[in-house]
Design an enzyme around this catalytic site. Structure first.
Site, PDB file in Angstrom:
ATOM      1  CD  GLU A   1      -5.519  -0.404   7.377  1.00  0.00           C
ATOM      2  OE1 GLU A   1      -4.421  -0.726   7.840  1.00  0.00           O
ATOM      3  OE2 GLU A   1      -5.716   0.651   6.757  1.00  0.00           O
TER       4      GLU A   1
ATOM      5  CB  SER B   1       2.608  -3.199   5.681  1.00  0.00           C
ATOM      6  OG  SER B   1       2.337  -2.286   6.720  1.00  0.00           O
TER       7      SER B   1
ATOM      8  CD  GLN C   1      -2.621   1.202   2.635  1.00  0.00           C
ATOM      9  OE1 GLN C   1      -2.091   1.666   3.625  1.00  0.00           O
ATOM     10  NE2 GLN C   1      -3.848   0.686   2.651  1.00  0.00           N
ATOM     11  N   GLY C   2       0.684   2.100  -1.006  1.00  0.00           N
ATOM     12  CA  GLY C   2       1.446   3.343  -1.115  1.00  0.00           C
ATOM     13  C   GLY C   2       0.585   4.538  -0.762  1.00  0.00           C
TER      14      GLY C   2
ATOM     15  CD  GLU D   1      -1.897  11.234  18.290  1.00  0.00           C
ATOM     16  OE1 GLU D   1      -1.099  11.065  19.218  1.00  0.00           O
ATOM     17  OE2 GLU D   1      -2.025  10.414  17.347  1.00  0.00           O
TER      18      GLU D   1
ATOM     19  CB  SER E   1      -2.419   8.674  14.271  1.00  0.00           C
ATOM     20  OG  SER E   1      -3.101   9.901  14.109  1.00  0.00           O
TER      21      SER E   1
END
Length: 404
Positions: free
Chosen positions: A260, A177, A130-131, A385, A383
């Site tokens: 995901e 990954s 995954q880019g 946050e 994330s």
């Protein structure tokens, strides 16, 4: 943990249990539970296990038959993920394609793309990375700077035939990954140089075996190199390699991230339950249950995995009823990642000085590896946050965070 999904899928469940009992043996059994979203351990064994699953037609059970799947329903997919995690089988090496790219192509790809890419994914013949993230665009994907420019004419890299041109891609991606193993990348690019934020982005499929693609491994705290950074210098892919529409890559990316965040929690929760049980055994062994403060923290850890279980059951119930999961699906990732980190901290504390000693060549035991890898869980998949902002603004209706 035992769940009964009813008579409609009981034969499927029993077939799967029997197959796992017959095939999860030998070297595969020796590597039960190895791997994870950020864990590149025992890569070759896991890849061989994926090929074993492919031969048994257990990859893509919900994908249409014309692409190599079994054409089964959502409930069978849920049962598969549950029973797979229950058996503590190795984490699938092809997870990036199976859980993210494949569903994205089924939802937003062209028919030609589905026919070209889905069968090799299920046959474990092509691996994907995954880019998305960049050095200046991690959780804030709207800041993507990797650019793609259209050139007319040329030959399609997917079919070798003359096409309407190619995309020329330049930029840098990071935290890819299993990137060092990837044959292809799905890359979020900026195709409108004058665009800002969410507009002007396009999702492209790009082969890695070409000049202009350099993949460098990044070693993590656990001593593994499953992460990579990718440098793109005039890398090329066919004009037909756009997923969705040109300029609408943000919509495609958000659909992928939604997949995901919705597919990983059930297997993770069962893993966390095993770790909580191991924590209680360790506490008994060390006499920690006699300490009221430690006992309270241990009970709190056990309660947290039960909350994850209840949350997952609610989400499963809504999915199987055809409803969009409620607020618990939004908060589940944040809760699971932070609580797992706390579980790891407590396990290391109970292990004492022995928990800080590693084996030869930085050999980590399961507890140490889980603790170190858990530190990434509040980053990948969005994330903490950013997740808190989403919960505050979209779930609770609070004012948006001020932005420059």
């Amino acid at each position: 943990m035992e769940l009964d999904f009813g008579p409609a899928v009981r034969d499927f469940r029993d077939e799967l249990r029997d197959w796992l009992a017959d095939h999860l043996v030998g070297e595969f059994a020796e590597h039960r539970g190895v791997g994870g979203p950020t864990d590149g351990a025992a890569w070759e064994v896991r890849l061989a296990w994926d090929r074993e699953l492919s031969a048994g037609r257990w990859l893509g059970v919900g994908w249409p038959r014309e692409y190599g799947g079994r054409g089964l329903g959502l409930l069978e997919e849920i049962v598969f993920e549950y029973e797979y995690a229950r058996a503590n089988a190795p984490y699938r090496a092809t997870v990036n394609a199976l859980d993210l790219l494949g569903p994205m192509l089924l939802q937003m790809g062209s028919e030609e793309q589905r026919k070209r890419f889905l069968p090799p994914i299920l046959a474990v013949k092509e691996l994907w990375g995954q880019g998305f993230s960049e050095p200046g665009a991690g959780s804030d994907l709207a800041s993507v700077r990797t650019r793609a420019e259209r050139e007319d004419g040329g030959t399609s890299r997917s079919s070798g035939a003359e096409s309407g041109g190619e995309w020329v891609v330049s930029g840098q991606k990071v935290w890819t990954s299993f990137g060092i193993h990837a044959d292809w990348l799905y890359v979020l690019t900026r195709t409108d140089p004058d665009s800002v934020r969410h507009k002007g982005l396009t999702m492209l499929l790009l082969p890695t075996d070409q000049p202009g693609v350099e993949i460098r491994p990044i070693r993590n705290l656990a001593g593994q190199d499953e992460f990579a950074e990718v440098f793109l210098s005039d890398a090329r892919t066919g004009a037909d390699m756009v997923v969705g529409e040109v300029g609408q890559g943000w919509r495609t990316a958000m659909a992928t991230l939604g997949i995901e965040r919705g597919t990983t929690l059930l297997p993770q929760q069962l893993t966390f339950e095993r770790e909580a049980e191991a924590l209680i055994d360790l506490a008994r062994e060390r006499g920690a249950l006699d300490d009221p403060m430690l006992r309270r923290r241990i009970v709190d850890a056990w309660i947290s995995v039960r909350i994850m279980r209840t949350t997952n059951l609610r989400t499963i119930a809504e999915l199987t009823a055809g409803r969009t999961p409620g607020a618990q699906a939004t908060t589940a990732k944040l809760y699971a990642s932070t609580r797992h980190q706390q579980l790891g901290h407590l396990a290391q504390e109970l292990a004492g000085p022995a928990g800080q000693i590693v084996g030869e060549d930085y050999g980590l035991d399961a507890r140490q590896r889980s603790f170190l890898l858990s530190l990434a869980e509040t980053i990948y998949g969005g994330s903490s946050e950013i997740q808190r902002n989403i919960i505050g603004e979209q779930v609770l209706g609070l004012p948006k965070e001020p932005r420059p």
